[in-house]
Design an enzyme around this catalytic site. Structure first.
Site, PDB file in Angstrom:
ATOM      1  N   SER A 152      -7.112 -13.721   4.044  1.00  0.00           N
ATOM      2  CA  SER A 152      -6.234 -12.557   3.924  1.00  0.00           C
ATOM      3  C   SER A 152      -5.390 -12.750   2.674  1.00  0.00           C
ATOM      4  O   SER A 152      -5.341 -13.828   2.096  1.00  0.00           O
ATOM      5  CB  SER A 152      -5.328 -12.474   5.142  1.00  0.00           C
ATOM      6  OG  SER A 152      -4.497 -13.626   5.160  1.00  0.00           O
ATOM      7  N   LYS A 153      -4.721 -11.688   2.303  1.00  0.00           N
ATOM      8  CA  LYS A 153      -3.867 -11.732   1.129  1.00  0.00           C
ATOM      9  C   LYS A 153      -2.802 -12.842   1.276  1.00  0.00           C
ATOM     10  O   LYS A 153      -2.575 -13.642   0.382  1.00  0.00           O
ATOM     11  CB  LYS A 153      -3.185 -10.374   1.010  1.00  0.00           C
ATOM     12  CG  LYS A 153      -2.764 -10.059  -0.379  1.00  0.00           C
ATOM     13  CD  LYS A 153      -2.345  -8.619  -0.446  1.00  0.00           C
ATOM     14  CE  LYS A 153      -1.831  -8.372  -1.844  1.00  0.00           C
ATOM     15  NZ  LYS A 153      -1.813  -7.033  -2.258  1.00  0.00           N
ATOM     16  N   ARG A 154      -2.210 -12.847   2.459  1.00  0.00           N
ATOM     17  CA  ARG A 154      -1.128 -13.797   2.717  1.00  0.00           C
ATOM     18  C   ARG A 154      -1.647 -15.233   2.661  1.00  0.00           C
ATOM     19  O   ARG A 154      -1.063 -16.107   2.049  1.00  0.00           O
ATOM     20  CB  ARG A 154      -0.527 -13.497   4.089  1.00  0.00           C
ATOM     21  CG  ARG A 154       0.782 -14.149   4.381  1.00  0.00           C
ATOM     22  CD  ARG A 154       1.259 -13.750   5.769  1.00  0.00           C
ATOM     23  NE  ARG A 154       0.178 -13.757   6.756  1.00  0.00           N
ATOM     24  CZ  ARG A 154      -0.303 -14.844   7.331  1.00  0.00           C
ATOM     25  NH1 ARG A 154       0.201 -16.023   7.033  1.00  0.00           N
ATOM     26  NH2 ARG A 154      -1.284 -14.777   8.212  1.00  0.00           N
ATOM     27  N   LYS A 155      -2.791 -15.446   3.282  1.00  0.00           N
ATOM     28  CA  LYS A 155      -3.399 -16.789   3.315  1.00  0.00           C
ATOM     29  C   LYS A 155      -3.758 -17.253   1.909  1.00  0.00           C
ATOM     30  O   LYS A 155      -3.498 -18.381   1.521  1.00  0.00           O
ATOM     31  CB  LYS A 155      -4.675 -16.756   4.158  1.00  0.00           C
ATOM     32  CG  LYS A 155      -4.461 -17.337   5.515  1.00  0.00           C
ATOM     33  CD  LYS A 155      -5.661 -18.078   6.022  1.00  0.00           C
ATOM     34  CE  LYS A 155      -5.223 -18.927   7.194  1.00  0.00           C
ATOM     35  NZ  LYS A 155      -5.973 -18.601   8.385  1.00  0.00           N
ATOM     36  N   GLU A 194      -2.557 -16.313  -0.906  1.00  0.00           N
ATOM     37  CA  GLU A 194      -1.349 -16.614  -1.672  1.00  0.00           C
ATOM     38  C   GLU A 194      -0.814 -17.991  -1.319  1.00  0.00           C
ATOM     39  O   GLU A 194      -0.470 -18.778  -2.184  1.00  0.00           O
ATOM     40  CB  GLU A 194      -0.286 -15.547  -1.438  1.00  0.00           C
ATOM     41  CG  GLU A 194      -0.312 -14.501  -2.536  1.00  0.00           C
ATOM     42  CD  GLU A 194       0.311 -13.183  -2.127  1.00  0.00           C
ATOM     43  OE1 GLU A 194       1.185 -13.168  -1.241  1.00  0.00           O
ATOM     44  OE2 GLU A 194      -0.115 -12.155  -2.707  1.00  0.00           O
TER      45      GLU A 194
END
Ligand code: GLU
Length: 494
Positions: free
Chosen positions: A260-263, A265
């Site tokens: 995911s985007k968060r991961k 990052e």
């Protein structure tokens, strides 16, 4: 029948690396079969529309070397290529579905739908749906008298169009990657096809467009697999043959789970293609890396350019399981492609980067020599500038870690070496002489080579490691080298 595939992103943000892989696989498949690669912009969700997204998608594909055969920027015969410009067509097919009893008008307000859900939940149904059972007690063209439906439509009452999902049916299709996929309609709700704002939902637009654009193969991410049964029902209801399906494996984060985007990052992985462009990655490296993220040609080979990938790519070699994003592997590819780029091609790029960083690169000849000294050591083009800053200006500071190797004798060794090389004429200030002078200093002091070389390196480059020192010093030039030594002796002696 010639192959036609499409990449159908929603313009809701910058092109994600997973999206780029989907586009790449479609492109490779199209080229492999001498077919067409179509770009379709799925912009029906106005609330998530991002203005710059389409331009970003096109720029990213271009950068990666993925050529669009047809798209909003390259109109072909089946346009328009933006869904927002195809509204009339969706209405036409929605009407056809209604006329043939495969869809219906629904007039329920959101409060009424919430009420239905609450009621069913209270009576023990944990996931109430608007489906073949509940539709019978709702306000729609199946339950209301015909004249009321007509009056409501004529009055401009808000409505949606829903798919009449059959009560108990098994939807089966063959996916080229997953094999036979089968779903029970009992778990599906009566999918909204046209929203109250007149826009189609993804499902209706996607099916109408894939058919009317002559798409033969739908190659997309696994996250769309659960939508496929709805699409299959729609194809059947519209009397169309469905395209062949191929759902690609998810891209996984190194720590597990979907990337995911968060991961991404938190694991230092750039997530948007844009960041790879601004981060100075080699597009060929990213393409080669992404091609292998879920596919392999079935041998040990790892390096292939776009042309070879087009030749090798087949969907039967795409894996079912998630593919882990390994950033180190990407850097390995990047390094490979940098090493195989000629100095001539690197020159203008490094020049632009160095000038952008405020360095005076002197001349193309000088910069070419810098490139030659660093070529084997860098894995990304901007590292030429970061690692080679001392070729353009005297060190402003000395690397702290390197300074740990600077002891009370270091200054003396630098002075002794300096005395020797000061005596060289400009013409004699060459790598071989500079090396001999260092060897002499080492011999005279009966110490290890590094004891003298390290302080000389620190004094002249500010760093504890770097390219071959003697050709570097020769390139920097006598006057500058001596002046850097003076500065270092002054700054580093206590
Ligand atoms: N618009 C969808 C997306 O954003 C397309 C999915 C599909 O390819 O059907 O990925």
């Amino acid at each position: 029948m010639s192959v036609r595939v499409r990449f159908a992103p929603s313009p809701t943000g910058f092109l994600h690396i997973g999206g780029l892989r989907t586009a790449l696989y479609n492109y490779l498949f199209a080229r492999h079969h001498a077919g067409a690669f179509v770009l379709r912009i799925e912009d029906t969700d106005q609330s998530r529309y991002v203005e710059e997204a389409e331009a970003d998608i096109i720029r990213s594909l271009e950068w990666a070397g993925i050529e669009i055969d047809e798209g909003p920027n390259r109109p072909g015969n089946v346009g328009p290529y933006r869904q927002s410009e195809r509204k009339a067509m969706y209405h036409e097919y929605a009407r056809q579905l209604i006329d043939n009893d495969f869809a219906y008008y629904a007039f329920d307000t959101s409060e009424e739908i919430d009420e239905m859900r609450e009621r069913l939940k209270a009576s023990g149904n944990p996931s109430p749906k608007y489906d073949s059972i509940t539709r019978q007690s709702m306000k729609n063209s199946l339950t209301l008298p015909k004249d009321e439906v007509e009056r409501r439509l004529a009055d401009g009452d808000e409505y949606v169009v829903r798919l009449k999902v059959p009560r108990r049916e098994t939807v089966k299709f063959e996916d080229l990657i997953r094999g036979i996929v089968s779903f029970e309609t009992a778990g599906l709700d009566d999918q909204v096809l046209l929203k109250s704002d007149g826009m189609p939902t993804y499902h209706l637009a996607n099916v109408v467009d894939d058919h009317t654009m002559g798409i033969t193969h739908v190659i997309r991410g696994e996250e769309w697999l659960s939508s496929a049964p709805k699409h299959m029902l729609l194809y059947k209801a519209l009397g169309w043959e469905a395209p062949t399906m191929a759902h690609l494996p998810l891209i996984m984060s190194p720590s597990g789970g979907k990337l995911s985007k968060r991961k991404a990052e938190s694991e230092g992985i750039p997530v948007n293609t844009k960041e790879y462009i601004s981060g100075n990655y080699e597009p060929e490296a990213l393409v080669n890396f992404l091609a292998y993220l879920g596919w392999s040609p079935g041998d040990d080979s790892e390096i292939h350019d776009m042309e070879e990938l087009c030749e090798l790519f087949t969907l039967d070699r795409v894996s079912k399981g998630g593919a882990v994003f390994n950033h180190k592997k990407l850097m390995w590819y990047n390094e490979h492609y940098i090493k195989h780029t000629s100095l001539e091609d690197l020159l203008p790029r490094v020049k632009a980067l160095a000038e952008h960083a405020g360095f005076d690169v002197k001349s193309d000849k000088y910069l070419t020599e810098v490139l030659q000294l660093l070529h084997e050591r860098v894995s990304k083009v901007d590292e030429f500038v970061a690692m080679g800053s001392f070729f353009f200006e005297a060190p402003k500071e000395y690397d702290e870690k390197a300074l740990k190797k600077w002891n009370e004798q270091s200054g003396d060794f630098v002075s002794m070496y300096k005395l020797k090389i000061e005596a060289f004429s400009e013409e004699d200030f060459v790598a071989s002489n500079l090396k001999s002078a260092l060897e002499e200093t080492v011999a005279e002091n009966e110490v290890g080579f590094g004891k003298v070389m390290m302080p000389v390196r620190i004094a002249t480059t500010g760093q504890g490691f770097g390219p071959d020192l003697f050709p570097a010093l020769a390139l920097i030039g006598k006057e500058e080298v001596l002046s850097r030594m003076d500065t270092a002796l002054e700054k580093l002696s206590d």
